[in-house]
Design an enzyme around this catalytic site. Structure first.
Site, mmCIF file in Angstrom:
data_model
loop_
_atom_site.group_PDB
_atom_site.id
_atom_site.type_symbol
_atom_site.label_atom_id
_atom_site.label_comp_id
_atom_site.label_asym_id
_atom_site.label_seq_id
_atom_site.Cartn_x
_atom_site.Cartn_y
_atom_site.Cartn_z
ATOM 1 N N GLU A 1 51.908 -6.480 67.128
ATOM 2 C CA GLU A 1 51.450 -7.414 68.170
ATOM 3 C C GLU A 1 51.547 -8.865 67.720
ATOM 4 O OE1 GLU A 1 49.559 -5.944 66.086
ATOM 5 O OE2 GLU A 1 47.748 -7.087 65.689
ATOM 6 N N CYS B 1 46.662 -1.468 61.586
ATOM 7 C CA CYS B 1 45.897 -2.019 60.474
ATOM 8 C C CYS B 1 44.520 -1.352 60.380
ATOM 9 C CB CYS B 1 45.822 -3.538 60.587
ATOM 10 S SG CYS B 1 45.319 -4.320 59.053
ATOM 11 N N HIS C 1 51.557 -5.440 61.686
ATOM 12 C CA HIS C 1 51.052 -5.840 63.004
ATOM 13 C C HIS C 1 52.194 -6.110 63.989
ATOM 14 C CE1 HIS C 1 46.733 -6.515 62.133
ATOM 15 N NE2 HIS C 1 47.158 -6.716 60.904
#
Lengths: 79, 231
Positions: free
Chosen positions: B205, B86, B203
Site C-alpha cells: 500500500e 507487516c 508494504h
C-alpha cells in the site's frame, strides 16, 4: 500467591540479543561466560487456592497467551 | 468490490490502505473496528501494518484475541480473502491462520527502507497480475520480520508452494546480502494451504502510486480484484 513466568527462546532458536550481551560481557573482561539467553519475566498475582492448582492455571495461560510455543519455552515458579 | 480494513488500537497503516483501495483503485472500503464482530459483507479483509496494542508481549499476540479476529478466522475458513501486511502478517501468525512465527530482525534494528522481492507464484488470488519471477521494489518497516518455522513446517510450506514472495537482489537472486532481517529461506510473504490468506512484511500500500517512488505493490491489490471478478 505470586507466579513468576520466565519466557525464553527455545535453544534451537538463534538469540541475537543474548549473543550481543555475551559479547558485551566478554568485552568487560568476564571470561567465564559460556552462553547468554535473553528472555522476559512475567509476574502474576493470583488469588488464594493451592499451589498445584495455581501452577496448572498459569500453565494454561502460558499455552494460550504468555508464550508462543513455536519459538519460546517457559518456566513457572509459584511463591 | 468491497474491502474491509481492520483497525486495532495502534494500527497506523489503515488509512494508507484505505487511500489506495478507495482513491487509487476506486473500490468500496469500510473500516472495521477491532471490537466489531461483523465483517459487513466484505469480499476481502485487510489487516494493516502498525503496532497493534503497542506490540506488548509479542507482536500480534494481543490483537489475535480481538472480537474481529474470530470473524476473520471464520471468514478465512470459508475461503474469504484475507491479506495481512507487516503487523497484519504478525497477527495472522499469532492467530494460527498462517504457520510459523516472527522473531526480531537479526540486526536487532528496526529496518525502514526499500527492498526487492521476487514473486514465486502467479497462480494465486494475490499475485495473478505479476509475471513469474518478477522482481518488485517495495518498502519494509519492521523490527520483527525474521520469519521462522520448524523443519516439518518448512517442508510442508515448500511442498505446498506457500511462499509467494522472497527477498532477493535487483536481479532476482536470493542471497544472504539481500535478506534484510534474517528471515528463514528469505521468506517475505506466504499464504495458507488453501491459498486465500496471505501475510507479507513489505508494504504494497505504500508503493501503489509512481509519485511515491514505486507502484509495484499495486499489483497485489489488482490481483485481488481480478480474482474476485473471476469468481
Amino acid at each position: 500467591m505470586i507466579a513468576r513466568v520466565s519466557v525464553t527462546l527455545k535453544p534451537s532458536i538463534l538469540d541475537p540479543q543474548g549473543t550481543t550481551i555475551h559479547q558485551a560481557l566478554e568485552s568487560l573482561g568476564f571470561k567465564g561466560v559460556k552462553r547468554v539467553r535473553m528472555g522476559k519475566l512475567i509476574e502474576i498475582e493470583l488469588q488464594g487456592g493451592s499451589k498445584a492448582a495455581a501452577k496448572k492455571e498459569v500453565e494454561r495461560m502460558c499455552q494460550k497467551l504468555l508464550a508462543n510455543p513455536i519459538v519460546e519455552m517457559y518456566r513457572i515458579e509459584i511463591k | 468490490m468491497k474491502f474491509g480494513v481492520v483497525v486495532f488500537p495502534g494500527s497506523n497503516c489503515d488509512q494508507d490502505c484505505v487511500h489506495v483501495l478507495r482513491d487509487v483503485l476506486e473500490q468500496e472500503v469500510v473500516l472495521l473496528w477491532h471490537q466489531e464482530s461483523s465483517l459487513r459483507g466484505c469480499d476481502c479483509v485487510v489487516l494493516p501494518g502498525g503496532f497493534s496494542y503497542g506490540d506488548y508481549l509479542r507482536t500480534g499476540a494481543i490483537a489475535k484475541l480481538s472480537p474481529v479476529m474470530k470473524s476473520v478466522a471464520a471468514f478465512a475458513k470459508d475461503g474469504g480473502l484475507v491479506i495481512g501486511i507487516c503487523n497484519g502478517f504478525q497477527i495472522l501468525l499469532e492467530a494460527g491462520l498462517l504457520p510459523g512465527a516472527m522473531l526480531r530482525n537479526t540486526s536487532l534494528r528496526f529496518i525502514c527502507r526499500y527492498v526487492t522481492v521476487r514473486v514465486e507464484r502467479t497462480d494465486t488470488p494475490f499475485t495473478n497480475r505479476f509475471q513469474p519471477g518478477q522482481v518488485l521494489r517495495l518498502p519494509i518497516a519492521h523490527n520483527e520480520g525474521n520469519y521462522t518455522v520448524d523443519a516439518a513446517g518448512l517442508k510442508r510450506i515448500a511442498e505446498r508452494g506457500q511462499v509467494l514472495f522472497r527477498y532477493c537482489d535487483a536481479d532476482g537472486q536470493v542471497t544472504d546480502a539481500a535478506n534484510p532481517n534474517g528471515s528463514l529461506e528469505a521468506i517475505a510473504g506466504l499464504c495458507n494451504e488453501a491459498g486465500n490468506v496471505l501475510g507479507m512484511m513489505p508494504h504494497p500500500e505504500r508503493a501503489s502510486e509512481p509519485s511515491l517512488g514505486s507502484a509495484d505493490g499495486r499489483g497485489v491489490f489488482e490481483s485481488i480484484l481480478q480474482s474476485v471478478a473471476c469468481r
